[in-house]
Design a protein around this motif. Structure first.
Motif, PDB file in Angstrom:
ATOM      1  N   ILE A  18       1.223  -1.178  -0.265  1.00 50.12           N
ATOM      2  CA  ILE A  18      -0.023   0.408   0.043  1.00 50.12           C
ATOM      3  C   ILE A  18       0.773   1.437  -0.127  1.00 50.12           C
ATOM      4  N   MET A  19       0.988   1.836  -0.691  1.00 55.58           N
ATOM      5  CA  MET A  19       1.831   3.163  -0.860  1.00 55.58           C
ATOM      6  C   MET A  19       1.356   4.190  -0.612  1.00 55.58           C
ATOM      7  N   ARG A  26       7.258   7.856   3.747  1.00 57.44           N
ATOM      8  CA  ARG A  26       8.520   6.898   3.445  1.00 57.44           C
ATOM      9  C   ARG A  26       8.202   5.941   1.988  1.00 57.44           C
ATOM     10  N   GLY A  27       7.175   6.012   1.317  1.00 59.14           N
ATOM     11  CA  GLY A  27       6.624   5.680   0.566  1.00 59.14           C
ATOM     12  C   GLY A  27       5.753   4.476   0.224  1.00 59.14           C
ATOM     13  N   PHE A  28       5.363   3.534   1.742  1.00 61.64           N
ATOM     14  CA  PHE A  28       4.355   2.806   2.254  1.00 61.64           C
ATOM     15  C   PHE A  28       3.975   3.332   3.606  1.00 61.64           C
ATOM     16  N   LYS A  51       4.465   0.993  15.771  1.00 65.34           N
ATOM     17  CA  LYS A  51       4.498   0.876  14.282  1.00 65.34           C
ATOM     18  C   LYS A  51       4.573  -0.104  13.226  1.00 65.34           C
ATOM     19  N   TRP A  52       3.417  -1.127  12.788  1.00 63.01           N
ATOM     20  CA  TRP A  52       4.009  -1.780  11.986  1.00 63.01           C
ATOM     21  C   TRP A  52       3.643  -2.470  10.141  1.00 63.01           C
ATOM     22  N   GLU A  53       4.794  -2.398   9.891  1.00 65.40           N
ATOM     23  CA  GLU A  53       4.893  -2.536   8.187  1.00 65.40           C
ATOM     24  C   GLU A  53       3.767  -3.118   7.837  1.00 65.40           C
ATOM     25  N   PRO A  72       7.632  -5.067  12.955  1.00 63.48           N
ATOM     26  CA  PRO A  72       7.783  -3.886  13.876  1.00 63.48           C
ATOM     27  C   PRO A  72       9.130  -2.759  12.039  1.00 63.48           C
ATOM     28  N   SER A  73       8.361  -1.657  12.042  1.00 60.74           N
ATOM     29  CA  SER A  73       8.884  -0.922  11.168  1.00 60.74           C
ATOM     30  C   SER A  73      10.023  -0.267  11.824  1.00 60.74           C
TER      31      SER A  73
END
Length: 73
Positions: A18-19, A26-28, A51-53, A72-73
């Motif tokens: 998901i952009m 950050r682009g995502f 926060k999670w990717e 996690p990000s």
């Protein structure tokens, strides 16, 4: 790993993401724990919140999206 669509039941989901192209992105996109709280200028309060990717998959047949908070990000 061969995932099955939870909407139509078909196998073979396509990986993607998901952009996020907003300011300072950050682009995502990321998943943030807890309900949305807005700060004084209207943006989301993020300080100290996990926060999670997001891993995103699209069904090749019905185009349903499956999202998973993977790490996690």
């Amino acid at each position: 790993m061969d995932l099955r669509c939870t909407h139509c039941g078909e196998e073979g989901l396509e990986p993607g993401f998901i952009m996020d192209s907003g300011e300072n992105s950050r682009g995502f996109a990321r998943w943030v724990e807890g309900a949305l709280e807005r700060g004084i200028f209207g943006g989301a309060k993020l300080m100290g919140r996990p926060k999670w990717e997001i891993d995103a998959y699209r069904c090749r047949y019905c185009h349903h999206l499956e999202l998973f908070a993977a790490r996690p990000s």
